[in-house]
Scaffold this active site. Structure first.
Site, PDB file in Angstrom:
ATOM      1  CB  THR A 146      -0.372   9.738  -2.206  1.00 47.60           C
ATOM      2  OG1 THR A 146      -0.731   9.212  -3.470  1.00 47.60           O
ATOM      3  CG2 THR A 146      -1.313   9.216  -1.155  1.00 47.60           C
ATOM      4  CG  ASN A 187       7.278  -0.423  -4.818  1.00 46.56           C
ATOM      5  OD1 ASN A 187       6.718  -0.229  -3.742  1.00 46.56           O
ATOM      6  ND2 ASN A 187       8.477   0.041  -5.074  1.00 46.56           N
ATOM      7  CD  GLU A 209      11.756   7.568   2.921  1.00 45.01           C
ATOM      8  OE1 GLU A 209      12.298   7.718   1.813  1.00 45.01           O
ATOM      9  OE2 GLU A 209      12.278   7.945   3.988  1.00 45.01           O
ATOM     10  CD  GLU A 240      10.973   4.757   5.749  1.00 47.89           C
ATOM     11  OE1 GLU A 240      11.393   4.093   4.794  1.00 47.89           O
ATOM     12  OE2 GLU A 240       9.795   4.718   6.153  1.00 47.89           O
ATOM     13  N   GLY A 258       4.993   6.156  -0.748  1.00 41.29           N
ATOM     14  CA  GLY A 258       4.101   6.103  -1.906  1.00 41.29           C
ATOM     15  C   GLY A 258       4.420   7.228  -2.860  1.00 41.29           C
TER      16      GLY A 258
HETATM   17  P1  NDP Z   1       0.261   5.744  -3.772  1.00 42.14           P
HETATM   18  O1  NDP Z   1       0.739   7.070  -3.329  1.00 42.14           O
HETATM   19  O2  NDP Z   1      -0.843   5.683  -4.751  1.00 42.14           O
HETATM   20  O3  NDP Z   1      -0.193   4.862  -2.543  1.00 42.14           O
HETATM   21  C1  NDP Z   1       0.640   4.561  -1.431  1.00 42.14           C
HETATM   22  C2  NDP Z   1      -0.229   4.179  -0.255  1.00 42.14           C
HETATM   23  O4  NDP Z   1      -0.999   5.311   0.163  1.00 42.14           O
HETATM   24  C3  NDP Z   1      -1.251   3.097  -0.574  1.00 42.14           C
HETATM   25  O5  NDP Z   1      -1.441   2.287   0.560  1.00 42.14           O
HETATM   26  C4  NDP Z   1      -2.472   3.914  -0.888  1.00 42.14           C
HETATM   27  O6  NDP Z   1      -3.643   3.166  -0.789  1.00 42.14           O
HETATM   28  C5  NDP Z   1      -2.391   5.001   0.166  1.00 42.14           C
HETATM   29  N1  NDP Z   1      -3.145   6.212  -0.107  1.00 42.14           N
HETATM   30  C6  NDP Z   1      -3.587   6.687  -1.290  1.00 42.14           C
HETATM   31  N2  NDP Z   1      -4.267   7.853  -1.109  1.00 42.14           N
HETATM   32  C7  NDP Z   1      -4.233   8.123   0.221  1.00 42.14           C
HETATM   33  C8  NDP Z   1      -4.742   9.186   1.041  1.00 42.14           C
HETATM   34  N3  NDP Z   1      -5.412  10.211   0.525  1.00 42.14           N
HETATM   35  N4  NDP Z   1      -4.515   9.137   2.373  1.00 42.14           N
HETATM   36  C9  NDP Z   1      -3.809   8.133   2.920  1.00 42.14           C
HETATM   37  N5  NDP Z   1      -3.322   7.084   2.192  1.00 42.14           N
HETATM   38  C10 NDP Z   1      -3.515   7.087   0.859  1.00 42.14           C
HETATM   39  O7  NDP Z   1       1.570   4.999  -4.314  1.00 42.14           O
HETATM   40  P2  NDP Z   1       1.615   3.599  -5.041  1.00 42.14           P
HETATM   41  O8  NDP Z   1       1.024   2.546  -4.177  1.00 42.14           O
HETATM   42  O9  NDP Z   1       1.118   3.792  -6.430  1.00 42.14           O
HETATM   43  O10 NDP Z   1       3.205   3.343  -5.057  1.00 42.14           O
HETATM   44  C11 NDP Z   1       4.047   3.802  -6.036  1.00 42.14           C
HETATM   45  C12 NDP Z   1       4.751   5.060  -5.597  1.00 42.14           C
HETATM   46  O11 NDP Z   1       5.474   4.837  -4.393  1.00 42.14           O
HETATM   47  C13 NDP Z   1       5.796   5.520  -6.588  1.00 42.14           C
HETATM   48  O12 NDP Z   1       5.683   6.916  -6.768  1.00 42.14           O
HETATM   49  C14 NDP Z   1       7.101   5.183  -5.921  1.00 42.14           C
HETATM   50  O13 NDP Z   1       8.192   5.969  -6.325  1.00 42.14           O
HETATM   51  C15 NDP Z   1       6.779   5.385  -4.492  1.00 42.14           C
HETATM   52  N6  NDP Z   1       7.719   4.653  -3.660  1.00 42.14           N
HETATM   53  C16 NDP Z   1       8.650   5.355  -2.930  1.00 42.14           C
HETATM   54  C17 NDP Z   1       9.599   4.684  -2.181  1.00 42.14           C
HETATM   55  C18 NDP Z   1      10.618   5.425  -1.349  1.00 42.14           C
HETATM   56  O14 NDP Z   1      11.220   4.793  -0.478  1.00 42.14           O
HETATM   57  N7  NDP Z   1      10.822   6.699  -1.544  1.00 42.14           N
HETATM   58  C19 NDP Z   1       9.644   3.217  -2.155  1.00 42.14           C
HETATM   59  C20 NDP Z   1       8.615   2.592  -2.953  1.00 42.14           C
HETATM   60  C21 NDP Z   1       7.687   3.296  -3.665  1.00 42.14           C
HETATM   61  P3  NDP Z   1      -4.266   2.477  -2.118  1.00 42.14           P
HETATM   62  O15 NDP Z   1      -3.204   1.699  -2.784  1.00 42.14           O
HETATM   63  O16 NDP Z   1      -5.310   1.632  -1.546  1.00 42.14           O
HETATM   64  O17 NDP Z   1      -4.765   3.620  -2.952  1.00 42.14           O
END
Ligand code: NDP
Length: 480
Positions: free
Chosen positions: A230, A150, A248, A461, A226
């Site tokens: 996850t 994002n 986070e 963080e 993320g």
């Molecule tokens: P995901 O959890 O799908 O992915 C985040 C990252 O983790 C990506 O690089 C993804 O790779 C990777 N990933 C996925 N599965 C695994 C695994 N099993 N082991 C290790 N790494 C893995 O999140 P999104 O990318 O869809 O992001 C959106 C989410 O992030 C929302 O829920 C949002 O609220 C949260 N978010 C939280 C923030 C905070 O500061 N609290 C800030 C911004 C977002 P790939 O994309 O290649 O699958």
């Protein structure tokens, strides 16, 4: 077609398996580049490089490490336009937003931690005239940084910069959905002369590349941003390996409006906190609670102004919303709008895909959507949608709205609008969120602790919290 490469041991290299993933421009709905589909062999090479670089990097004086980070920060600023264009093409966000927020913040992340490390100090505890304790804080080793799509460069650098400043070496993985600016960052690190192996960026799928990072025994620290699901998978994997973890995660943030607020400022900021970056910011306020005496006025004005937000080509400076990040994500957002209808909600505006003319006719756009008439307990109001969708709920008492706000499994951020200072302090204490904004939103001081409670995350963080996370404390006790 442009081929993104991994950055391992100071070089840009293809993945060992020579397989790639399509990378889409969501505003035009087409593949425009290819990303490495890396596997555990690429992670192995990155860990080896980082492990080799660690002894030298971790023992450099902090000022010297800071000089590299400041150089990278300058190069990000020199390449502002190029990086903003790349972020917009990869993610769908308006290029004006990437130019004013994402890329400047990535530069600030490096600059902030380059200077913070030079002011970082550890504690001493004197036991009168018996003994003195002092705490050493050592860099830990190879750190894994995994980030979402994002705010791609913004969030990737928010992890990398403190990890490097503290003297660790990094194996990073950006989201495979938005890899381009992380790739461009690797070019800038080469230009900045960052020593080989200090930072390694490996592209690929979460379940393969990401998972190879979280399971690797040579990576004792994982910093992850993320989704909550996850995060749970990574925590389950990392716990038996005794890895240090920072998570986070998602949010379902309340935006609470009292009738005594500064109305115009609240209204304009609420439009931003609802729809900035197409609502794809973990800090967006997706549940708006309005004191009943103000409800009708707010609803009418908010819906009127939401309808006027233009959605379209992210390259145009007049559009306030660009494309959402992918077709599956658009389908997810639209399915939640359908769910809101089934749950008895009334769609006051939006509620549909937007068909854009010309260059973006096959892109993935969603209209700003405002929904009312739902209970705070329904799925629409409990689950994270992560799109331009907000709900409106009236309330009568402070007690009631605190219960509504705290009713989800999440606890990331909350906004509160009131001129009653006593109430503001009282509610700040009672809201279950890691971040509380009173009469503002997204006002960030990088020194403050950043993160969520409940299912929004573990750890904080920002500022010295980040530097403490990326170092190992060791107490030394000397008897007098
Ligand atoms: P995901 O959890 O799908 O992915 C985040 C990252 O983790 C990506 O690089 C993804 O790779 C990777 N990933 C996925 N599965 C695994 C695994 N099993 N082991 C290790 N790494 C893995 O999140 P999104 O990318 O869809 O992001 C959106 C989410 O992030 C929302 O829920 C949002 O609220 C949260 N978010 C939280 C923030 C905070 O500061 N609290 C800030 C911004 C977002 P790939 O994309 O290649 O699958």
């Amino acid at each position: 077609m442009f081929q993104i490469q991994n950055y391992i041991n100071g070089k840009l290299v293809d993945p060992v398996g020579h397989t790639c993933i399509d990378n889409y421009n969501p505003a035009i709905g087409e593949v425009y580049s290819r990303t490495p589909d890396s596997d555990e062999r690429d992670i192995e090479a990155a860990v080896e490089a980082a492990t080799g670089a660690f002894p030298d990097w971790s023992t450099k004086p902090a000022q010297e490490r800071a000089r590299y980070l400041l150089r990278i920060s300058d190069l990000i600023e020199d390449n502002l336009d190029r990086l903003a264009q790349a972020e917009s093409a990869d993610n769908g966000k308006p290029v004006s937003l990437a130019r004013s927020v994402d890329i400047p913040r990535a530069a600030s992340n490096f600059r902030f931690f380059a200077t913070a490390i030079q002011h970082f100090a550890s504690e001493a505890h004197a036991m009168e005239d018996t003994a003195i304790n002092y705490t050493l804080r050592h860099p830990i080793g190879v750190v894994g940084c995994i980030s979402p799509w994002n705010l791609p460069l913004y969030l990737f650098t928010w992890k990398i910069a403190p990890a490097l400043a503290a003297g660790n070496c990094v194996v990073g993985k950006p989201s495979e959905i938005t890899p381009m600016t992380a790739y461009l960052l690797s070019e800038l690190c080469i230009e900045a002369g960052l020593p080989d192996g200090v930072l390694n960026i490996v592209h690929g799928l979460g379940q393969k590349t990401g998972s190879a990072i979280s399971t690797h025994p040579g990576i004792p620290v994982i910093s992850f941003t993320g989704g909550t699901r996850t995060g749970a998978t990574i925590a389950a994997t990392a716990a038996p390996l005794f890895k240090k973890l920072s998570l986070e995660l998602g949010g379902k943030n309340p935006n609470i409006v009292f009738a005594d607020c500064r109305y115009e400022e609240m209204l304009q900021t609420s439009l931003l906190s609802s729809f900035s970056n197409q609502g794809e910011i973990c800090l967006c306020g997706s549940r708006i609670f309005i004191e009943r005496s103000l409800y009708e006025t707010f609803r009418n004005d908010f819906v009127e102004q939401s309808k006027q937000l233009t959605v379209g080509d992210p390259l145009s400076d007049t559009n306030r919303l660009g494309a959402v990040v992918s077709k599956p994500h658009m389908d997810k957002i639209l399915s939640y709008i359908e769910l809101a209808r089934e749950e008895g909600g009334t769609i006051l505006c939006g509620g549909r895909q937007v068909q854009v003319e010309g260059r973006c006719r096959d892109g993935w756009f969603v209209a700003p959507t405002v929904i009312e008439g739902l209970s705070h307990t329904c799925r629409t109001n409990q689950e994270e949608i992560f799109g331009p969708v907000v709900t409106l709920i009236p309330f009568d008492t402070e007690e009631e709205v605190v219960a509504y706000a705290n009713s989800t499994p999440y606890g990331l951020a909350a906004s509160l609008w009131t001129e009653n200072l006593t109430r503001a302090h009282r509610m700040a204490g009672r809201l279950q969120s890691g971040i509380i904004w009173i009469n503002c939103w997204m006002l960030r001081d990088l020194r403050t602790p950043f993160g969520g409670m409940k299912q929004s995350g573990v750890g904080r963080e920002g500022g010295f919290e980040a530097l403490r996370f990326f170092t190992e404390p060791k107490n030394v006790c000397i008897k007098m």
